[in-house]
Design a protein around this motif. Structure first.
Motif: not given
Length: 134
Positions: A21-40
């Motif tokens: 359950d936790h793994y599914a939740m974490m892996s689903e939100i990873m990509e959005g957070l990664m894209v946000d690394l380009g936003n100051p």
């Protein structure tokens, strides 16, 4: 016998279920957070959340003896630790690498769901991008 069957043979069902359950939740939100690394404006919040996610995956997969997942999570956590001390956004090469890492964790989620053997880590994920390049 796939990865889920191995886990079920060696660990309590409740532990496995909670991990999934936790793994599914974490892996689903990873990509959005990664894209946000380009936003100051979102950089610090996103890098801290990503670090926490990979730390949690490293710990849980280590406990469950899922070696490839634990090693890639630890490798990624170390890279994120380097980025946590910076005050500037990351470059596209780093974001692309992180998204490739997230894709690997998504594939593993599918492997867990389908009770397949874990997909092998692609060698390119083990080569850090030039995180200093603008």
């Amino acid at each position: 016998m796939g990865i889920r069957s191995v886990l079920e043979a060696n660990f309590d069902f409740e532990i496995i279920d909670e991990f999934l359950d936790h793994y599914a939740m974490m892996s689903e939100i990873m990509e959005g957070l990664m894209v946000d690394l380009g936003n100051p404006d979102r950089y610090h919040r996103s890098i801290e959340e990503l670090f926490r996610i990979f730390h949690n995956i490293k710990s849980a997969s280590g406990y469950l003896q899922i070696e490839p997942m634990m090693r890639l999570a630890a490798f990624t956590e170390d890279a994120l630790e380097q980025l946590r001390t910076r005050d500037k956004v990351v470059n596209e090469e780093t974001i692309t690498w992180l998204i490739s890492v997230a894709d690997m964790f998504q594939q593993w989620q599918e492997d867990l769901k389908m009770d397949n053997d874990l997909t092998k880590v692609h060698f390119s994920l083990l080569i850090l991008p030039d995180m200093e390049k603008a």
